[in-house]
Design a protein around this motif. Structure first.
Motif, PDB file in Angstrom:
ATOM      1  N   ASN A  78       0.814  -1.223   0.000  1.00 52.38           N
ATOM      2  CA  ASN A  78       0.000   0.000   0.000  1.00 52.38           C
ATOM      3  C   ASN A  78       0.845   1.268   0.000  1.00 52.38           C
ATOM      4  N   GLY A  79       0.173   2.413   0.064  1.00 51.70           N
ATOM      5  CA  GLY A  79       0.863   3.692   0.018  1.00 51.70           C
ATOM      6  C   GLY A  79       1.565   4.080   1.296  1.00 51.70           C
ATOM      7  N   HIS A 192       7.165   2.593   5.619  1.00 48.37           N
ATOM      8  CA  HIS A 192       7.425   1.523   4.650  1.00 48.37           C
ATOM      9  C   HIS A 192       6.509   0.360   5.030  1.00 48.37           C
ATOM     10  N   PRO A 193       5.450   0.104   4.264  1.00 51.22           N
ATOM     11  CA  PRO A 193       4.416  -0.826   4.739  1.00 51.22           C
ATOM     12  C   PRO A 193       4.875  -2.266   4.872  1.00 51.22           C
ATOM     13  N   PRO A 261     -13.296  -6.819  -3.044  1.00 54.08           N
ATOM     14  CA  PRO A 261     -11.904  -6.598  -3.437  1.00 54.08           C
ATOM     15  C   PRO A 261     -11.804  -5.714  -4.671  1.00 54.08           C
ATOM     16  N   ILE A 262     -10.877  -4.760  -4.646  1.00 56.43           N
ATOM     17  CA  ILE A 262     -10.529  -3.973  -5.824  1.00 56.43           C
ATOM     18  C   ILE A 262      -9.009  -3.889  -5.898  1.00 56.43           C
ATOM     19  N   ASN A 263      -8.512  -3.456  -7.035  1.00 59.18           N
ATOM     20  CA  ASN A 263      -7.066  -3.393  -7.258  1.00 59.18           C
ATOM     21  C   ASN A 263      -6.606  -1.945  -7.379  1.00 59.18           C
ATOM     22  N   ASN A 264      -5.412  -1.682  -6.872  1.00 57.79           N
ATOM     23  CA  ASN A 264      -4.802  -0.362  -6.956  1.00 57.79           C
ATOM     24  C   ASN A 264      -3.339  -0.524  -7.321  1.00 57.79           C
ATOM     25  N   GLY A 373      -8.791   1.491   1.913  1.00 58.07           N
ATOM     26  CA  GLY A 373      -7.649   2.362   1.703  1.00 58.07           C
ATOM     27  C   GLY A 373      -7.170   3.068   2.951  1.00 58.07           C
ATOM     28  N   HIS A 374      -7.672   2.691   4.113  1.00 59.57           N
ATOM     29  CA  HIS A 374      -7.313   3.352   5.378  1.00 59.57           C
ATOM     30  C   HIS A 374      -6.815   2.321   6.383  1.00 59.57           C
TER      31      HIS A 374
END
Length: 434
Positions: A78-79, A192-193, A261-264, A373-374
């Protein structure tokens, strides 16, 4: 199609900048034969690792089953943003739940940030944790709304760590021609995830958790003792925690109907050198107001890590670099021609209201997922809340579980095509500037 195997090589981390800049843990053996435990945790991301760690530290015997590698899924891709609040704005939560429950959820979100920071410090996790997340706005109207929200958080919750920035102030922080103002939250952070996930895994193992990788769960039999079966073995336990997020598959239809589920996708540029200051002048992360959000930060070796673009089927696009380069160059046109050294995708999970879905599926089965996303802070906290609930301390878990989480239209069977239509419409609005 199983998302565990749709886009990745079995048992390998994706070829991301994250995977290239950590020392992998020794591979844990797959589960073989019959094993007994107090608690079986399915899923080796932030949720499962946090639950397992907190349970083991409380003296329980814990087995964790991971289908691939620990940190393989969204937790390692992730971000890296540790945001404030819940994924749904506090003003929306106040309207949905009332001021009392909304205030409790705000406090839990603050606990989530504190929990991540304390785990990093207590276990010596080297994950480049740094303060600061900026929210970037494309119009003066959006910036005014963002400033008003910051004032609301200060007035109602006493949260005064957000600095409001006009167009000039934001340009001094992030010299992109696209943004017209925003905020900077110094109580939020970035990290750094994958390094964080691996650090949690090491801490859990030191606490006594038995971790089995390459152990995909195919069957769960409920009862006073649950039986959790993989290809080559099974676990019998008094309690089961499902921590699968976007990789749940068909293990529970009630969760699957509510968690999609979705993709990023993310790219890492070549090191930018002095040009890094034309991206960010401070070591903070950024997320903007697009529905399909752009998010970015500078890595500790001077690269731009830029996330953008989504897909809603099982497969990643053929050319992830091209998918992400388009929004990246809209924000930073001067980076045209800069090599993109790494490009990777990941599968996260969303809910209809973008709030996580915590649920007690049976007296001895708990699930948490759908972080939308959180998840860096929320998933870590959800793991601790489930660990508490297993021990009879369920106040925090119950508060999160009370948030209404409607099923997607069509349930588990039809949610994907209907979601594609809805998401495509909102993405079109982004492109048209609505």
């Amino acid at each position: 199609m199983n998302l565990l195997h749709a886009n990745d090589r079995r048992g390998d981390y994706p070829p991301s900048w994250y995977a290239a800049t950590v020392k992998p843990l020794p591979r844990h053996a797959p589960l073989r034969g019959a094993v007994r435990a107090d608690v079986c945790v399915v899923g080796g991301g932030y949720t499962g690792l946090s639950a397992a760690l907190h349970l083991a530290e409380a003296g329980l015997d814990v087995v964790l089953l991971e289908a691939q590698r620990v940190g393989f899924g969204a937790s390692g891709r992730n971000g890296g943003q540790l945001g404030s609040g819940q994924r749904m704005a506090q003003t929306a939560l106040e309207r949905l739940l009332g001021e009392g429950d909304a205030a409790h959820l705000w406090q839990l979100a603050e606990e989530a940030k504190d929990l991540v920071k304390s785990l990093v410090a207590r276990h010596g996790i080297e994950c480049h944790l740094k303060p600061g997340v900026a929210h970037a706005c494309f119009t003066a109207r959006e910036a005014a709304a963002e400033h008003a929200y910051a004032e609301h958080l200060a007035a109602r919750y006493g949260y005064e760590q957000i600095e409001t920035l006009d167009a000039a102030g934001f340009a001094a922080l992030c010299p992109s021609p696209a943004y017209k103002g925003g905020t900077l939250d110094m109580g939020a952070a970035h990290l750094h995830p994958l390094a964080y996930a691996l650090g949690l895994a090491e801490a859990a193992e030191r606490a006594g958790v038995r971790i089995f990788e390459g152990s995909e769960v195919h069957d769960i039999r409920r009862g006073p003792h649950v039986r959790v079966a993989t290809d080559a073995g099974h676990v019998e336990a008094e309690h089961l925690i499902l921590a699968c997020n976007g990789y749940l598959g068909g293990l529970d239809r009630r969760v699957a109907a509510r968690v999609m589920p979705i993709n990023n996708f993310i790219v890492a540029t070549a090191p930018l050198g002095e040009d890094a200051r034309r991206v960010l002048t401070r070591d903070v992360a950024v997320a903007d107001t697009k529905f399909v959000v752009n998010y970015f930060r500078l890595s500790h070796d001077g690269r731009l890590l830029f996330g953008g673009g989504e897909s809603y089927g099982y497969r990643f696009p053929r050319d992830i670099r091209a998918t992400v380069a388009k929004p990246m160059l809209e924000i930073f046109p001067h980076l045209a021609g800069v090599p993109l050294d790494y490009a990777w995708g990941g599968t996260l999970a969303i809910t209809m209201r973008r709030m996580p879905y915590l649920v007690r599926l049976a007296p001895n089965i708990l699930s948490a997922s759908g972080y939308s996303g959180h998840g860096v802070g929320t998933a870590t906290l959800a793991g601790r809340l489930m660990a508490g609930a297993v021990q009879g301390q369920a106040a925090g878990f119950d508060a999160m579980a009370r948030v209404p989480c409607p099923a997607f239209p069509g349930g588990a069977a039809l949610r994907s095509p209907l979601l594609v239509l809805a998401m495509s419409w909102f993405a079109l609005r982004d492109r048209l500037g609505f």
